[in-house]
Every structure is written in structure tokens, then in C-alpha cells.
Design a protein around this motif. Structure first.
Motif, PDB file in Angstrom:
ATOM      1  N   GLY A 115      46.152  82.678  11.412  1.00 49.42           N
ATOM      2  CA  GLY A 115      46.665  81.424  11.965  1.00 49.42           C
ATOM      3  C   GLY A 115      47.436  80.594  10.958  1.00 49.42           C
ATOM      4  O   GLY A 115      48.088  79.618  11.337  1.00 49.42           O
ATOM      5  N   GLN A 131      42.671  73.413  17.157  1.00 50.80           N
ATOM      6  CA  GLN A 131      44.012  73.983  17.327  1.00 50.80           C
ATOM      7  C   GLN A 131      44.287  75.125  16.351  1.00 50.80           C
ATOM      8  O   GLN A 131      45.368  75.712  16.390  1.00 50.80           O
ATOM      9  N   SER A 188      45.500  78.317  17.884  1.00 45.86           N
ATOM     10  CA  SER A 188      46.384  78.214  19.047  1.00 45.86           C
ATOM     11  C   SER A 188      47.698  78.972  18.858  1.00 45.86           C
ATOM     12  O   SER A 188      48.336  79.369  19.829  1.00 45.86           O
ATOM     13  N   GLY A 189      48.094  79.182  17.602  1.00 52.78           N
ATOM     14  CA  GLY A 189      49.355  79.872  17.366  1.00 52.78           C
ATOM     15  C   GLY A 189      49.249  81.389  17.412  1.00 52.78           C
ATOM     16  O   GLY A 189      50.255  82.089  17.314  1.00 52.78           O
ATOM     17  N   LEU A 190      48.039  81.910  17.557  1.00 55.50           N
ATOM     18  CA  LEU A 190      47.848  83.363  17.530  1.00 55.50           C
ATOM     19  C   LEU A 190      48.242  83.997  18.862  1.00 55.50           C
ATOM     20  O   LEU A 190      48.180  83.341  19.908  1.00 55.50           O
ATOM     21  N   SER A 191      48.612  85.285  18.782  1.00 54.72           N
ATOM     22  CA  SER A 191      48.917  85.990  20.035  1.00 54.72           C
ATOM     23  C   SER A 191      47.636  86.174  20.833  1.00 54.72           C
ATOM     24  O   SER A 191      46.535  86.113  20.276  1.00 54.72           O
ATOM     25  N   GLN A 236      43.821  86.739  19.536  1.00 51.84           N
ATOM     26  CA  GLN A 236      42.751  85.817  19.969  1.00 51.84           C
ATOM     27  C   GLN A 236      41.594  86.586  20.599  1.00 51.84           C
ATOM     28  O   GLN A 236      40.430  86.295  20.336  1.00 51.84           O
ATOM     29  N   GLU A 257      42.276  79.600  25.289  1.00 47.47           N
ATOM     30  CA  GLU A 257      43.155  80.427  26.115  1.00 47.47           C
ATOM     31  C   GLU A 257      42.510  81.787  26.396  1.00 47.47           C
ATOM     32  O   GLU A 257      42.433  82.228  27.552  1.00 47.47           O
TER      33      GLU A 257
END
Lengths: 503, 144
Positions: free
Chosen positions: A182, A192, A195-198, A202, A263
Motif C-alpha cells: 500500500g 484507508q 484502499s489503494g490496493l487491487s 486485498q 471493499e
């Protein structure tokens, strides 16, 4: 504010080395430390503002900044009730310890290490710091089972340590993955940070978190260490194990599973709900088949912890609040059950359900213990007026709208809880007292006291649940916001927006 | 309990109560009380001789044999199923766990015989290990 909660037990360890302390005095010192810790947790709770979901009483100190490891503590509506409950159950566990326990100094040092480890884990706001505290309780608990346990203690302790070590490896790997993939600059907890991970990354990391904490909860099929550990552990250790240590698993699922990967969590939520059903029914059916009182309570824990996974999977404000209630309710109820089973074993020298009978006999049996046991099993089966009812009701009400089939199946599990606990009470406490048990040693009031305290709390919070809900309501609403946002628009339900509990 | 239900906003309002349902429930109770209060308990009624009447009386007296039916179906089924689940837990789930433990111990025991003292043997092991690791890494990279 939070520092003393974590470090008071460690300061207390120094007192154990004062000269002239025998087992009885060491127990008094340990009781004083645990009592102070519990009182301090109440002071924190009284100053805690339940209207906000933000972290409170935050302490932030740089420690090993190049590694991203900072001493960062904080408390919110998820951890506050667990901290208070831990303080109380530590006090109860030490109180239930025999004054003549072998190697008392080592014993109480181990208990204090667990105290620091658990409180530190609940308060840590840095992933690595959490991991350090999480691992801190591993060896003390291994020794508590391995030294002061029953005949098969080595097997049980080794099994426990292997499982928990594996759990730690998976959790550490997931934490490292979150930070390294991340691109975070430190391990400081932030919802957060993943949150930027694929989605694939994740899911892989969430898998590690789920299995790691699933071992600790424990969830089927990672549960087999628990019945063995409970059967071999002494009563105080069983209280700690069921009441406090299992909660590290459920806490981890909520904080790091749902909290870091909303997510991915939303994507696999139906699978998680189904997993919860399997765990609940497996634990419940296994409990029905038990002949050992302690093993029955242990399997019931597997079932009851499954409810937490169901509610976490649903991730609605009500179900999230239900998870917090369930953790505290299970802590108090299972603590009470183990206290009572411990007294029965101490007086009768057996826990075999087929051997025990008629213990409710008012003159020669254990009538008060029996009455408390009936109350405890009613609470565990979710009878109205007690805390178990509130927690299960919140869980089912919050989960039904999202997973109706899974919720109904879990409700079957609740019904079956009544089956095995009624079997337990019916066989052991009703009927004619056998000749072998007509001269049971008297149960002193001091032995009944912990049971009374826990029973009163179970009833009080059952009648006045908003005394606890006010700590956690804002956190519950905030914690599931991110999950609600990532759900497909069609899946948005009214329950995502509702006010949770109090008006 | 009513307090808890009120707090949870679970009690229906009076507007939601259907008068017909209430009337039927109350009336059925009242009719039962009236029949019970006016029917004389004659000797014939207390234990009739005709098999059909006797059967009917027993059927009513034993609640349509619901208890026995329940005992022989649900209770027995739950008992059998719980025994099977516990057997599965003890011998399959726990058996796998114990099997893995046993395999680790036996693997360790077997490995000690591979200590030959020959450096070429160790080199081969290292090369094989690195090769497998490299293959796994390149495979996983392609997979992602």
C-alpha cells in the motif's frame, strides 16, 4: 490516560519480587493490581465520550520510526467495552485462583503479562505494536496451561502454541503486505491504508487476516485447539481464555478485516455469513454430544463466536453493535459458566455429565451454584431479560436484512444452545442426589461471590443495554460506513442508514 | 421485557392490532372454558369402552402424541447428528491436525538421515530449493 491501563500490570510484576511474599500474599498483591487496573478502566470509561466515533485519549510517541513502529494508543467504542470487561475478568480470574497455587510468583507474573498483552492489543493503533502485544500473551498462556493444567496439559499447550503461532505469522504477513504494497510510511493504523490496493491483493491479505484471527476466535475448522485447551486449563485460565483471549480474534476481524478491507469484505460477505453458519452449527451440534461440562462450554463458545462473524459479514450499524454486545456478553456469560463448572469440579471431583446428578438438592447439594448455573445457561441461550438476548437479538435483527437464510440458520443454532444447556442442567442439577455426592464440601460465600457479580452484570446489561450501547453506537455507525459505500447501489438497505439503538 | 421491547421499538402500535384476530383468539378461549364448565364428567366420558372413543380420548389426553413423536424423530435425529458431527470433529478435523503434526515429526526424523557429510549433496539440495522457489515466484508473478 491509557498508559497506566497497559503498564500497571508490568509495574505490579516488580512487586512480586518483594521479599517475604508467600502464595497467599502474592495473590493479594495480584488482586490489588488487577483491582486498580479495573478501577482505572472505569475512570477512562466514565470520561469516554460515546457521541463520537473518533479515537480518544490518543497517545503518540515515536519509538522505532525507521521501522514504522510507533507507540500509538487510543480507544474508541469498539475497544472501550472490551477494555473494561478485560479488567473485570482479570480480577475475577485472579480471585478464583487457589491461594495454594504451585509456583505462585511465576503464575501471577504470567497472568500480568497476559493482562498487559490483551489491554495493549485492544488499545494499539499501530499494526506492529498490536502484533507485539498480540504475541505477548502467547508464551504466558502456553505456560499457564502447560504447568498448571490437567493430565494432558502438554498436548493441549503445544497444540495451542502451534495454532496461535501460525495465527501470528499470518497476521504479521498480512500487516506487512498492507504497508509494503500500500506504500504507507508507517504501520500506524488508518482505515484507508489498504484502499489503494487491487482487489486481488486485498482478497489475499484479507484471507491472511481471516485465517489468522479465525484461529484465535476460533472458527471452524481452526477450532480444535480450544476444547483441548479448556479441558486441560485450570478454572482461572479458562475464564481468561474464553472471556478475554478469544475476543482478540473477533476484535481483530472487526478492526483489521472489516476496518482495513471494506471493499474486499463486502465482496466476500456472503461467503463469510455462510462460514459463520457452519461454525455456529458445528460448535452447537458438537456441544450437544459432550459429556464433559467444560468441553460443552468450550464448544458452545465456538458456536457463539460464529454469531460475531455473521454480524460482521452483514456490516450494518445494528449488527456491528451486536458484535460488540456479543463479545462482552460472551465474555461475562462464559466467564460465569467456567466459574460455576470450576466450583462443581472442586466439590465433586468430576465434570462428567453422566455421573453428576441432583446437585440442586437444597440441603446436601450445591443449590446456589445450581441456581446461578440455570441463570447462566438461560443467558447463554438468549433468554429475554439477560445480556445474551440483547446481543443475539441485535445480531439477528441487523443481519437478517442482508443475509436472511444464514441468519435463520444461526437462529436454529440459538435454539440448539438451549438444548445442550438444558441437557446439562437437567442431568447434573435435577433428579435425586446420588449417595456418592451426599457429603459434598460446603461452598463458601467467597467461592460464590464471582458468580454473583457476573450474574448481576449479565442481568443489569440485559435490562439496561443502552448503558453499554452509548459507548459504542457512534463507532458502530461509523465503522460500517465504508462497507455501505462500496456495496452496489441495489444492495443498499434502509438498515445502512438507521439510527442504531438509543433515541 | 416490555421495557426492552419498547426501547427497541418492537411493540406494535394499537393501530396495527387486528380486531378480528383478537376476537377469534379470545372467543376460542371463552368457548373452551364454557364447554369445560358445562360438560358433566360422567363415568363413560372419563374412560369410554369403545375403542374409537378410547383412541380419541388418548389422542387428546396425550396431546396428539406430539411428545412421543418429537422424542422419536427430532430428538433422536439431533442426538444422532450431534454424535456424527463430534465424531467428524474428533477423528477427521482433529485427525488432520494431528496427522500434520505427526508428518512434521516424521519428516524431521527422516531428514536427519540425509546428513551425509558430503558437500555435493548439500549443494544439490540448495540448488533444488532455489530452483523451486524461483519457479514458484515466476509462476505467482504471472498469476498476478
Amino acid at each position: 490516560m491509557l498508559g497506566p491501563l497497559v503498564w500497571l500490570p508490568m509495574v505490579g510484576v516488580g512487586l512480586f519480587f518483594l521479599p517475604g511474599l508467600d502464595g497467599r500474599r502474592l495473590r493479594h498483591v495480584a488482586l490489588a493490581i488487577a483491582g486498580l487496573g479495573f478501577l482505572w478502566s472505569l475512570v477512562v470509561a466514565l470520561q469516554f465520550n460515546g457521541q463520537t466515533a473518533a479515537l480518544q485519549f490518543v497517545q503518540n510517541l515515536d519509538w522505532l520510526a525507521p521501522l514504522g513502529l510507533n507507540y500509538r494508543l487510543g480507544v474508541d467504542g469498539l475497544s472501550m467495552p472490551l477494555v473494561v470487561m478485560t479488567g473485570l475478568l482479570m480480577l475475577v480470574a485472579i480471585y478464583c485462583t487457589e491461594p495454594e497455587v504451585d509456583r505462585p510468583r511465576l503464575y501471577y507474573i504470567m497472568v500480568m503479562l497476559i493482562y498487559t498483552g490483551v489491554i495493549g492489543a485492544f488499545l494499539s493503533q499501530n499494526l506492529l505494536l498490536f502484533f507485539l502485544f498480540y504475541e505477548l500473551e502467547l508464551i504466558p498462556l502456553y505456560l499457564l496451561i502447560g504447568i498448571w493444567g490437567g493430565p494432558r496439559r502438554n498436548y493441549a499447550a503445544t497444540k495451542f502454541v502451534i495454532y496461535t503461532a501460525l495465527s501470528g505469522v499470518l497476521i504479521l504477513a498480512a500487516f506487512l503486505g498492507v504497508v509494503l504494497l500500500g506504500g504507507a510510511r508507517s504501520f500506524d493504523y488508518d482505515g484507508q491504508m489498504a484502499s489503494g490496493l487491487s482487489m486481488t491483493a486485498q482478497l489475499v491479505l484479507l484471507g491472511g487476516i481471516l485465517i489468522g484471527f479465525g484461529i484465535k476466535v476460533p472458527l471452524f475448522p481452526f477450532h480444535t485447539w480450544l476444547p483441548d485447551a479448556h479441558v486441560e486449563a485450570s478454572t482461572p485460565v479458562s475464564i481468561l481464555l474464553a472471556g478475554v483471549l478469544l475476543k482478540l480474534g473477533t476484535y481483530g476481524l472487526l478492526r483489521f478485516g472489516l476496518g482495513l478491507f471494506p471493499e474486499a469484505w463486502a465482496a466476500i460477505a456472503p461467503f463469510l455469513a455462510s462460514w459463520a453458519v457452519v461454525s455456529v452449527l458445528f460448535g452447537t451440534f458438537s456441544a450437544i454430544a459432550q459429556k464433559d461440562m467444560k468441553k460443552m462450554v468450550a464448544y458452545s463458545s465456538i458456536g457463539h463466536m460464529g454469531f460475531v462473524l455473521l454480524a460482521a459479514a452483514a456490516a450494518t450499524p445494528i449488527s456491528y453493535l451486536g458484535t460488540i454486545f456479543q463479545m462482552v456478553a460472551h465474555g461475562l456469560i462464559s466467564g460465569l459458566l467456567f466459574v460455576l463448572v470450576g466450583v462443581v469440579y472442586k466439590k465433586t471431583k468430576t465434570r462428567d455429565i453422566d455421573t453428576l446428578k441432583g446437585l440442586l438438592n437444597p440441603e446436601r447439594g450445591l443449590p446456589v451454584i445450581g441456581s446461578l448455573m440455570i441463570l447462566a445457561v438461560m443467558a447463554s441461550a438468549g433468554m429475554p431479560g439477560m445480556m445474551g438476548f440483547i446481543s443475539e437479538f441485535l445480531i439477528f435483527r441487523g443481519s437478517f436484512e442482508r443475509f436472511p437464510i444464514q441468519t435463520l440458520l444461526c437462529m436454529v443454532g440459538t435454539g440448539l444452545t438451549a438444548v445442550y444447556f438444558l441437557l446439562l442442567v437437567n442431568k447434573t442439577f435435577f433428579g435425586r442426589l446420588p449417595e456418592a455426592f451426599t457429603n459434598l464440601p460446603e461452598v463458601r460465600w467467597s467461592e460464590r461471590a464471582p458468580g454473583f457479580v457476573l450474574a448481576v452484570l449479565i442481568v443489569i446489561f440485559g435490562l439496561q443495554p443502552n448503558w453499554m450501547a452509548r459507548w459504542s453506537e457512534a463507532t458502530a455507525v461509523d465503522a460500517v460506513k465504508s462497507v455501505a459505500l462500496v456495496r452496489p447501489a441495489m444492495a443498499q438497505l434502509p438498515g445502512d442508514q438507521v439510527s442504531v439503538y438509543s433515541n | 421485557m416490555p421495557v426492552v421491547l419498547t426501547r427497541l421499538d418492537l411493540l406494535p402500535s394499537l393501530g396495527q392490532v387486528k380486531p378480528l384476530v383478537v376476537l377469534l383468539v379470545v372467543a376460542s378461549g371463552a368457548i373452551g372454558v364454557a364447554i369445560g364448565a358445562t360438560t358433566p364428567l360422567t363415568r363413560m366420558l372419563s374412560r369410554p369402552l369403545q375403542p374409537q372413543r378410547r383412541f380419541m380420548q388418548d389422542l387428546l389426553a396425550y396431546d396428539f402424541y406430539v411428545d412421543r413423536f418429537y422424542e422419536r424423530t427430532i430428538v433422536r435425529l439431533v442426538g444422532l447428528f450431534s454424535t456424527a458431527v463430534y465424531w467428524f470433529d474428533r477423528y477427521v478435523v482433529d485427525g488432520i491436525v494431528n496427522g500434520v503434526g505427526l508428518a512434521s515429526i516424521m519428516g524431521g526424523e527422516a531428514l536427519k538421515y540425509s546428513i551425509s557429510g558430503r558437500s555435493q549433496g548439500y549443494m544439490l539440495t540448495i540448488l533444488l530449493g532455489i530452483g523451486l522457489l524461483g519457479a514458484f515466484l515466476s509462476w505467482s508473478k504471472m498469476g498476478f
